[in-house]
Motif scaffolding. Structure first.
Motif, PDB file in Angstrom:
ATOM      1  N   PRO A   1     -14.912 -43.288  -2.441  1.00 24.33           N
ATOM      2  CA  PRO A   1     -15.273 -44.042  -1.233  1.00 24.33           C
ATOM      3  C   PRO A   1     -15.617 -45.494  -1.511  1.00 24.33           C
ATOM      4  CG  PRO A   1     -17.034 -42.543  -1.872  1.00 24.33           C
ATOM      5  CD  PRO A   1     -15.852 -42.195  -2.716  1.00 24.33           C
ATOM      6  N   ALA A   2     -16.243 -45.771  -2.662  1.00 20.77           N
ATOM      7  CA  ALA A   2     -16.621 -47.154  -2.969  1.00 20.77           C
ATOM      8  C   ALA A   2     -15.383 -48.023  -3.139  1.00 20.77           C
ATOM      9  CB  ALA A   2     -17.475 -47.196  -4.231  1.00 20.77           C
ATOM     10  N   ALA A   3     -14.368 -47.501  -3.807  1.00 22.51           N
ATOM     11  CA  ALA A   3     -13.131 -48.260  -4.003  1.00 22.51           C
ATOM     12  C   ALA A   3     -12.450 -48.524  -2.664  1.00 22.51           C
ATOM     13  CB  ALA A   3     -12.191 -47.501  -4.936  1.00 22.51           C
ATOM     14  N   ALA A   4     -12.449 -47.526  -1.780  1.00 23.34           N
ATOM     15  CA  ALA A   4     -11.840 -47.703  -0.461  1.00 23.34           C
ATOM     16  C   ALA A   4     -12.618 -48.725   0.362  1.00 23.34           C
ATOM     17  CB  ALA A   4     -11.780 -46.360   0.267  1.00 23.34           C
ATOM     18  N   PHE A   5     -13.947 -48.680   0.275  1.00 23.84           N
ATOM     19  CA  PHE A   5     -14.776 -49.640   1.008  1.00 23.84           C
ATOM     20  C   PHE A   5     -14.489 -51.068   0.545  1.00 23.84           C
ATOM     21  CE2 PHE A   5     -18.475 -52.216   1.831  1.00 23.84           C
ATOM     22  CZ  PHE A   5     -18.967 -51.763   3.044  1.00 23.84           C
ATOM     23  N   LEU A   6     -14.469 -51.270  -0.755  1.00 20.89           N
ATOM     24  CA  LEU A   6     -14.235 -52.614  -1.288  1.00 20.89           C
ATOM     25  C   LEU A   6     -12.824 -53.104  -0.955  1.00 20.89           C
ATOM     26  CD1 LEU A   6     -15.996 -52.230  -4.749  1.00 20.89           C
ATOM     27  CD2 LEU A   6     -16.855 -53.396  -2.705  1.00 20.89           C
ATOM     28  N   ARG A   7     -11.862 -52.198  -0.971  1.00 27.97           N
ATOM     29  CA  ARG A   7     -10.493 -52.584  -0.608  1.00 27.97           C
ATOM     30  C   ARG A   7     -10.433 -52.982   0.868  1.00 27.97           C
ATOM     31  NH1 ARG A   7      -5.513 -49.763   0.897  1.00 27.97           N
ATOM     32  NH2 ARG A   7      -3.756 -51.055   0.232  1.00 27.97           N
ATOM     33  N   GLY A   8     -11.077 -52.198   1.716  1.00 26.51           N
ATOM     34  CA  GLY A   8     -11.109 -52.539   3.136  1.00 26.51           C
ATOM     35  C   GLY A   8     -11.819 -53.856   3.392  1.00 26.51           C
ATOM     36  N   TYR A   9     -12.878 -54.103   2.646  1.00 26.35           N
ATOM     37  CA  TYR A   9     -13.606 -55.372   2.800  1.00 26.35           C
ATOM     38  C   TYR A   9     -12.711 -56.546   2.422  1.00 26.35           C
ATOM     39  CZ  TYR A   9     -17.845 -58.214   3.057  1.00 26.35           C
ATOM     40  OH  TYR A   9     -18.788 -59.137   3.429  1.00 26.35           O
ATOM     41  N   ARG A  10     -12.001 -56.392   1.321  1.00 31.58           N
ATOM     42  CA  ARG A  10     -11.131 -57.462   0.842  1.00 31.58           C
ATOM     43  C   ARG A  10      -9.969 -57.733   1.817  1.00 31.58           C
ATOM     44  NH1 ARG A  10      -9.754 -55.134  -3.287  1.00 31.58           N
ATOM     45  NH2 ARG A  10      -7.613 -54.552  -2.825  1.00 31.58           N
ATOM     46  N   LEU A  11      -9.394 -56.670   2.356  1.00 32.02           N
ATOM     47  CA  LEU A  11      -8.225 -56.811   3.220  1.00 32.02           C
ATOM     48  C   LEU A  11      -8.576 -57.333   4.613  1.00 32.02           C
ATOM     49  CD1 LEU A  11      -6.258 -53.519   2.382  1.00 32.02           C
ATOM     50  CD2 LEU A  11      -5.654 -55.848   1.710  1.00 32.02           C
ATOM     51  N   ASN A  12      -9.725 -56.907   5.136  1.00 29.47           N
ATOM     52  CA  ASN A  12      -9.984 -57.105   6.564  1.00 29.47           C
ATOM     53  C   ASN A  12     -11.145 -58.040   6.883  1.00 29.47           C
ATOM     54  OD1 ASN A  12      -7.967 -55.122   7.079  1.00 29.47           O
ATOM     55  ND2 ASN A  12      -9.474 -53.516   6.715  1.00 29.47           N
ATOM     56  N   ALA A  13     -11.769 -58.629   5.880  1.00 36.54           N
ATOM     57  CA  ALA A  13     -12.961 -59.451   6.132  1.00 36.54           C
ATOM     58  C   ALA A  13     -12.662 -60.610   7.081  1.00 36.54           C
ATOM     59  CB  ALA A  13     -13.533 -59.976   4.818  1.00 36.54           C
ATOM     60  N   GLY A  14     -11.536 -61.288   6.876  1.00 40.52           N
ATOM     61  CA  GLY A  14     -11.219 -62.447   7.708  1.00 40.52           C
ATOM     62  C   GLY A  14     -11.063 -62.088   9.167  1.00 40.52           C
ATOM     63  N   ALA A  15     -10.242 -61.072   9.449  1.00 44.08           N
ATOM     64  CA  ALA A  15     -10.026 -60.657  10.840  1.00 44.08           C
ATOM     65  C   ALA A  15     -11.311 -60.126  11.458  1.00 44.08           C
ATOM     66  CB  ALA A  15      -8.933 -59.592  10.888  1.00 44.08           C
ATOM     67  N   ALA A  16     -12.084 -59.377  10.677  1.00 41.72           N
ATOM     68  CA  ALA A  16     -13.332 -58.824  11.200  1.00 41.72           C
ATOM     69  C   ALA A  16     -14.322 -59.920  11.559  1.00 41.72           C
ATOM     70  CB  ALA A  16     -13.948 -57.865  10.178  1.00 41.72           C
ATOM     71  N   VAL A  17     -14.413 -60.948  10.732  1.00 44.35           N
ATOM     72  CA  VAL A  17     -15.322 -62.058  11.019  1.00 44.35           C
ATOM     73  C   VAL A  17     -14.923 -62.754  12.320  1.00 44.35           C
ATOM     74  CG1 VAL A  17     -15.933 -64.394  10.286  1.00 44.35           C
ATOM     75  CG2 VAL A  17     -16.143 -62.513   8.683  1.00 44.35           C
ATOM     76  N   ARG A  18     -13.624 -62.929  12.528  1.00 44.13           N
ATOM     77  CA  ARG A  18     -13.181 -63.600  13.749  1.00 44.13           C
ATOM     78  C   ARG A  18     -13.498 -62.772  14.997  1.00 44.13           C
ATOM     79  NH1 ARG A  18      -9.174 -65.249  10.036  1.00 44.13           N
ATOM     80  NH2 ARG A  18      -7.837 -63.434  10.442  1.00 44.13           N
ATOM     81  N   VAL A  19     -13.211 -61.485  14.950  1.00 48.79           N
ATOM     82  CA  VAL A  19     -13.494 -60.616  16.099  1.00 48.79           C
ATOM     83  C   VAL A  19     -14.994 -60.490  16.327  1.00 48.79           C
ATOM     84  CG1 VAL A  19     -13.385 -58.215  16.903  1.00 48.79           C
ATOM     85  CG2 VAL A  19     -11.350 -59.306  15.950  1.00 48.79           C
ATOM     86  N   TRP A  20     -15.715 -60.178  15.274  1.00 51.05           N
ATOM     87  CA  TRP A  20     -17.164 -59.985  15.365  1.00 51.05           C
ATOM     88  C   TRP A  20     -17.868 -61.279  15.743  1.00 51.05           C
ATOM     89  CZ3 TRP A  20     -20.166 -55.752  15.392  1.00 51.05           C
ATOM     90  CH2 TRP A  20     -21.514 -55.870  15.052  1.00 51.05           C
ATOM     91  N   GLY A  21     -17.428 -62.385  15.146  1.00 54.57           N
ATOM     92  CA  GLY A  21     -18.044 -63.675  15.453  1.00 54.57           C
ATOM     93  C   GLY A  21     -17.831 -64.088  16.895  1.00 54.57           C
ATOM     94  N   LEU A  22     -16.619 -63.850  17.424  1.00 51.02           N
ATOM     95  CA  LEU A  22     -16.353 -64.163  18.830  1.00 51.02           C
ATOM     96  C   LEU A  22     -17.250 -63.350  19.742  1.00 51.02           C
ATOM     97  CD1 LEU A  22     -14.635 -65.606  20.956  1.00 51.02           C
ATOM     98  CD2 LEU A  22     -12.975 -63.726  20.767  1.00 51.02           C
ATOM     99  N   TRP A  23     -17.415 -62.063  19.414  1.00 51.86           N
ATOM    100  CA  TRP A  23     -18.289 -61.209  20.228  1.00 51.86           C
ATOM    101  C   TRP A  23     -19.739 -61.678  20.149  1.00 51.86           C
ATOM    102  CZ3 TRP A  23     -22.068 -57.609  18.407  1.00 51.86           C
ATOM    103  CH2 TRP A  23     -22.644 -56.822  19.423  1.00 51.86           C
ATOM    104  N   LEU A  24     -20.224 -61.999  18.963  1.00 51.57           N
ATOM    105  CA  LEU A  24     -21.600 -62.468  18.818  1.00 51.57           C
ATOM    106  C   LEU A  24     -21.832 -63.756  19.603  1.00 51.57           C
ATOM    107  CD1 LEU A  24     -22.308 -61.874  15.013  1.00 51.57           C
ATOM    108  CD2 LEU A  24     -23.324 -60.641  16.940  1.00 51.57           C
ATOM    109  N   ALA A  25     -20.848 -64.665  19.550  1.00 52.08           N
ATOM    110  CA  ALA A  25     -20.992 -65.925  20.283  1.00 52.08           C
ATOM    111  C   ALA A  25     -21.066 -65.661  21.785  1.00 52.08           C
ATOM    112  CB  ALA A  25     -19.820 -66.844  19.954  1.00 52.08           C
TER     113      ALA A  25
END
Length: 227
Positions: free
Chosen positions: A85-109
């Motif tokens: 699970p740790a390897a999958a988590f880190l892979r998901g973080y690496r792959l999706n951090a940019g898109a997640a920040v944009r979606v999450w940041g827009l919602w927070l704003a």
């Protein structure tokens, strides 16, 4: 004989349940490690509506962390002989951090803007009943964010395409929308009855519930919008 025993190892209900618990615990720890320090700063802020923008900045790291948790639990393996699970988590973080920040940041704003407006209705000369529509807009934005976060975490779309698809699927997959609305109510109830910390410690369970409620959405995106 040894081969037959090896094939049966880790495939029974008890073993699969233990593997799921292991995944949830590891993902929870990684959620706390990646998002906890920034969220911990929230406890240092005064409970004042003027701090909403700063609170949104503190909550920003939670977006990529939740996205990585979605990725890890979606791709989990319930074979006790192959738990990563740790390897999958880190892979998901690496792959999706940019898109997640944009979606999450827009919602927070957007939620920060709504929060400020809700607390300054009188100053803006608006009647009190305006609070109702603003709360409904906030609820709709949160439901959209959950759809968009799932899509960005599990599929490769441009952020604007994921945002449009998330909005469309609010209606197309209404059962998912209802399930997510119930999840929001549960999260708010836990926060109200206990604290933000308890909600954070139940993060992996909430992510698992989000995945379970989003199966219809995931199936539609996979079959109709991916090759």
């Amino acid at each position: 004989m040894t081969s037959a025993v090896g094939e049966r190892f880790g495939t029974g209900p008890l073993a699969r349940g233990a593997a799921l618990v292991h995944h949830l615990l590891v993902v929870e720890v990684l959620l706390v490690v990646t998002a906890g320090p920034a969220l911990g700063l929230l406890t240092l802020l005064d409970r004042d509506w003027s701090n909403l923008p700063l609170a949104a900045v503190c909550a920003l790291p939670a977006g990529p962390a939740l996205s990585a948790a979605l990725f890890a639990l979606h791709h989990r393996r319930l074979d006790l002989a192959d738990l990563r699970p740790a390897a999958a988590f880190l892979r998901g973080y690496r792959l999706n951090a940019g898109a997640a920040v944009r979606v999450w940041g827009l919602w927070l704003a957007w939620m920060s803007v709504l929060g400020v407006n809700l607390t300054h209705l009188g100053a803006a000369g608006l009647p009190g009943w305006w609070a109702g529509p603003l709360v409904l807009v906030g609820a709709g934005a949160t439901l959209w964010m959950l759809n968009a976060l799932v899509i960005c975490s599990l599929f490769e779309f441009r952020t604007r395409d994921a945002a449009r698809l998330a909005a469309y699927l609010l209606v197309r997959t209404s059962s998912v929308t209802v399930a997510n609305a119930c999840l929001i109510v549960v999260a708010l109830g836990v926060t109200w009855a206990f604290s933000d910390a308890v909600l954070a410690l139940a993060g992996s369970l909430l992510v698992l519930a989000l995945l379970g409620g989003s199966r219809r959405l995931i199936d539609v995106v996979r079959t109709e919008y991916t090759r």
